[in-house]
Design a protein around this motif. Structure first.
Motif, PDB file in Angstrom:
ATOM      1  N   LEU A  91      33.573  44.642  42.945  1.00 32.48           N
ATOM      2  CA  LEU A  91      32.280  44.433  41.926  1.00 32.48           C
ATOM      3  C   LEU A  91      32.210  43.084  41.614  1.00 32.48           C
ATOM      4  N   GLY A  92      33.505  42.384  41.856  1.00 31.03           N
ATOM      5  CA  GLY A  92      32.898  40.676  42.176  1.00 31.03           C
ATOM      6  C   GLY A  92      32.492  40.023  43.199  1.00 31.03           C
ATOM      7  N   TYR A  93      32.032  41.066  44.595  1.00 28.35           N
ATOM      8  CA  TYR A  93      31.134  41.269  45.264  1.00 28.35           C
ATOM      9  C   TYR A  93      30.233  41.475  45.043  1.00 28.35           C
ATOM     10  N   SER A  94      30.129  42.183  44.398  1.00 27.59           N
ATOM     11  CA  SER A  94      28.538  42.936  43.739  1.00 27.59           C
ATOM     12  C   SER A  94      27.729  42.407  43.031  1.00 27.59           C
ATOM     13  N   ILE A  95      29.230  41.295  42.397  1.00 26.20           N
ATOM     14  CA  ILE A  95      28.101  40.249  40.975  1.00 26.20           C
ATOM     15  C   ILE A  95      27.761  39.254  41.720  1.00 26.20           C
TER      16      ILE A  95
ATOM     17  N   TYR B  10      27.756  37.993  44.877  1.00 23.97           N
ATOM     18  CA  TYR B  10      27.253  37.167  45.960  1.00 23.97           C
ATOM     19  C   TYR B  10      26.030  38.405  46.801  1.00 23.97           C
ATOM     20  N   MET B  11      26.250  39.423  46.031  1.00 22.85           N
ATOM     21  CA  MET B  11      25.377  40.626  47.020  1.00 22.85           C
ATOM     22  C   MET B  11      24.764  42.012  45.388  1.00 22.85           C
ATOM     23  N   PRO B  12      24.174  41.260  44.686  1.00 27.26           N
ATOM     24  CA  PRO B  12      23.556  41.813  43.391  1.00 27.26           C
ATOM     25  C   PRO B  12      22.945  43.066  43.457  1.00 27.26           C
ATOM     26  N   SER B  13      22.134  42.921  44.916  1.00 26.87           N
ATOM     27  CA  SER B  13      20.942  44.104  45.062  1.00 26.87           C
ATOM     28  C   SER B  13      22.088  45.313  45.810  1.00 26.87           C
ATOM     29  N   LEU B  14      23.328  45.492  45.069  1.00 25.49           N
ATOM     30  CA  LEU B  14      24.036  46.683  45.250  1.00 25.49           C
ATOM     31  C   LEU B  14      23.752  47.547  44.505  1.00 25.49           C
ATOM     32  N   TRP B  15      23.583  46.832  42.943  1.00 28.87           N
ATOM     33  CA  TRP B  15      23.478  47.270  42.023  1.00 28.87           C
ATOM     34  C   TRP B  15      22.289  48.364  42.036  1.00 28.87           C
TER      35      TRP B  15
ATOM     36  N   ILE C 279      26.239  53.923  44.026  1.00 28.55           N
ATOM     37  CA  ILE C 279      26.969  53.764  44.419  1.00 28.55           C
ATOM     38  C   ILE C 279      27.147  53.211  45.901  1.00 28.55           C
ATOM     39  N   ASP C 280      26.528  52.422  46.014  1.00 28.95           N
ATOM     40  CA  ASP C 280      26.931  51.615  47.229  1.00 28.95           C
ATOM     41  C   ASP C 280      27.860  50.521  46.720  1.00 28.95           C
ATOM     42  N   VAL C 281      28.224  49.695  45.271  1.00 30.12           N
ATOM     43  CA  VAL C 281      29.227  49.192  44.886  1.00 30.12           C
ATOM     44  C   VAL C 281      30.664  49.599  44.982  1.00 30.12           C
ATOM     45  N   LEU C 282      30.557  51.471  45.334  1.00 30.17           N
ATOM     46  CA  LEU C 282      31.695  52.093  45.294  1.00 30.17           C
ATOM     47  C   LEU C 282      32.663  51.838  46.712  1.00 30.17           C
ATOM     48  N   LYS C 283      31.056  51.802  47.680  1.00 25.98           N
ATOM     49  CA  LYS C 283      31.305  51.690  49.402  1.00 25.98           C
ATOM     50  C   LYS C 283      32.139  50.196  49.979  1.00 25.98           C
TER      51      LYS C 283
ATOM     52  N   SER D 221      35.441  40.046  47.315  1.00 27.42           N
ATOM     53  CA  SER D 221      35.862  38.122  46.559  1.00 27.42           C
ATOM     54  C   SER D 221      36.605  38.017  46.112  1.00 27.42           C
ATOM     55  N   PHE D 222      37.514  37.323  46.572  1.00 22.43           N
ATOM     56  CA  PHE D 222      38.614  36.527  45.841  1.00 22.43           C
ATOM     57  C   PHE D 222      38.642  36.275  44.961  1.00 22.43           C
ATOM     58  N   HIS D 223      37.556  35.599  44.388  1.00 21.02           N
ATOM     59  CA  HIS D 223      37.107  35.313  42.749  1.00 21.02           C
ATOM     60  C   HIS D 223      37.087  36.912  42.346  1.00 21.02           C
ATOM     61  N   GLY D 224      36.464  37.835  42.431  1.00 22.68           N
ATOM     62  CA  GLY D 224      37.211  38.765  41.981  1.00 22.68           C
ATOM     63  C   GLY D 224      37.980  39.623  41.615  1.00 22.68           C
ATOM     64  N   GLY D 225      38.698  39.733  42.329  1.00 22.17           N
ATOM     65  CA  GLY D 225      39.732  40.062  43.586  1.00 22.17           C
ATOM     66  C   GLY D 225      40.531  39.328  42.281  1.00 22.17           C
ATOM     67  N   LEU D 226      40.794  37.650  42.057  1.00 23.30           N
ATOM     68  CA  LEU D 226      41.384  37.662  41.052  1.00 23.30           C
ATOM     69  C   LEU D 226      41.779  37.960  40.078  1.00 23.30           C
ATOM     70  N   ILE D 227      40.290  37.530  39.323  1.00 19.50           N
ATOM     71  CA  ILE D 227      40.179  38.580  37.834  1.00 19.50           C
ATOM     72  C   ILE D 227      40.909  39.827  37.523  1.00 19.50           C
ATOM     73  N   GLY D 228      40.916  40.839  38.992  1.00 13.22           N
ATOM     74  CA  GLY D 228      41.337  41.594  38.395  1.00 13.22           C
ATOM     75  C   GLY D 228      42.902  41.824  38.596  1.00 13.22           C
ATOM     76  N   VAL D 229      43.086  41.259  39.561  1.00  8.66           N
ATOM     77  CA  VAL D 229      44.951  41.072  39.548  1.00  8.66           C
ATOM     78  C   VAL D 229      45.621  39.980  38.262  1.00  8.66           C
ATOM     79  N   LEU D 230      44.553  39.700  37.328  1.00  8.73           N
ATOM     80  CA  LEU D 230      44.824  39.112  36.069  1.00  8.73           C
ATOM     81  C   LEU D 230      45.419  40.025  35.219  1.00  8.73           C
ATOM     82  N   ILE D 231      44.225  41.071  35.217  1.00  8.36           N
ATOM     83  CA  ILE D 231      43.827  42.179  33.642  1.00  8.36           C
ATOM     84  C   ILE D 231      44.980  43.133  34.290  1.00  8.36           C
ATOM     85  N   ALA D 232      45.286  43.062  35.004  1.00 10.16           N
ATOM     86  CA  ALA D 232      46.119  43.877  36.232  1.00 10.16           C
ATOM     87  C   ALA D 232      47.937  43.619  35.739  1.00 10.16           C
TER      88      ALA D 232
END
Length: 284
Positions: free
Chosen positions: A69-73, A75-80, A84-88, A95-106
């Motif tokens: 999700l971080g990558y799609s937001i 670095y690559m907004p066109s995926l939206w 379905i492309d966001v899930l591929k 994205s490291f920053h998106g993964g970091l947010i995901g880990v903090l939520i977890a």
């Protein structure tokens, strides 16, 4: 020439290609989980084994979903254009920053369920994240992707996916060294050879500042994402650098705050007893 190494992006199983990038994620998560189980056996651990198992499950989800999700937001907004492309995830792009947010939520979810001290759990997780960063950046190099800017250094490489076919910095290896190997050494030393784990927030603060500073430096040698090249020219910094500046400040501030507070006594703030209140069910 990158091709001289005889590298390939995965293992061809006939019906399926097992990507080294996927193996890198699995290896980093598995090694981190194994090391976390050793860490919680040391005095003063803020969690029990069942919490480590929950963290293993939810942090894995946080890395994958948050990273994509971080990558799609960022670095690559066109995926939206086609959600379905966001899930591929198999097509690459995390994205490291998106993964970091995901880990903090977890981590927050597991701590809330198990009534665990959030900051201390983050300290323990932070020690293990560099394993995944090391493997992930090495996988980028094996894939011949995310190469650096044109360079004339003796170790510059020509990557087959580069349309210009010019020698470039192998910036994937720079990241593997700074964000991975160096931080592995620093974090393991601080945990096992000092009493840093008894200062809530110190380990996660050092990790946050360290990995963000490493990323900021490497971005000077890394080729900006094609869709963000104009953004980098206009602002003077890459998107990755703008996203790391707040992390550097937060990390330094958290480390200073931690050092200004008295350390915990050995064995304090340990995890709830196995049969006590606040027990979180283990996820299998």
């Amino acid at each position: 020439m990158w091709e001289d190494f005889g590298l390939r992006p995965g293992i061809d199983l006939g019906f399926f290609t097992l990507r080294f990038y996927a193996l890198a994620y699995l290896a980093g998560i598995a090694l981190g989980y194994w090391h976390l189980t050793r860490m919680i056996k040391a005095p003063g651990a803020p969690m029990a084994q069942r919490h480590a198992e929950d963290l293993f499950f939810y942090c894995t989800l946080g890395i994958i979903l948050g990273g994509r999700l971080g990558y799609s937001i960022f670095y690559m907004p066109s995926l939206w254009d086609n959600p379905i492309d966001v899930l591929k995830t198999w097509e690459g792009g995390m994205s490291f920053h998106g993964g970091l947010i995901g880990v903090l939520i977890a981590i927050g979810w597991v701590c809330w369920r198990g009534k665990l001290p959030f900051l201390r759990v983050c300290d323990y997780i932070a020690v293990n994240v560099p394993f995944g960063m090391l493997f992930g950046r090495l996988a980028n190099f094996v894939n011949g992707e995310l190469w650096g800017r044109p360079a004339d250094v003796p170790w510059a490489m020509i990557f087959p996916t580069d349309p210009l076919q010019v020698p470039r910095h192998p910036s994937q290896l720079y990241e593997a060294g700074l964000e991975g190997a160096l931080l592995v050494i620093v974090m393991l030393y601080l945990f096992w050879r000092t009493r840093a784990r008894f200062r809530p927030g110190l380990l996660v603060g050092i990790f946050t500042a360290g990995i963000a500073a490493g990323r900021f430096v490497v971005e000077f040698f890394r080729e900006p994402d094609a869709q963000l090249a104009e953004f980098a020219r206009e602002t003077g910094l890459n998107m990755g650098q703008w996203l790391t500046i707040p992390l550097i400040l937060v990390g330094i501030g958290l480390a200073i705050w931690s050092l200004m507070r008295p350390p915990l006594a050995s064995g304090a703030a340990t995890a709830p007893a196995a049969t006590g209140a606040g027990t979180a069910p283990t996820t299998s």
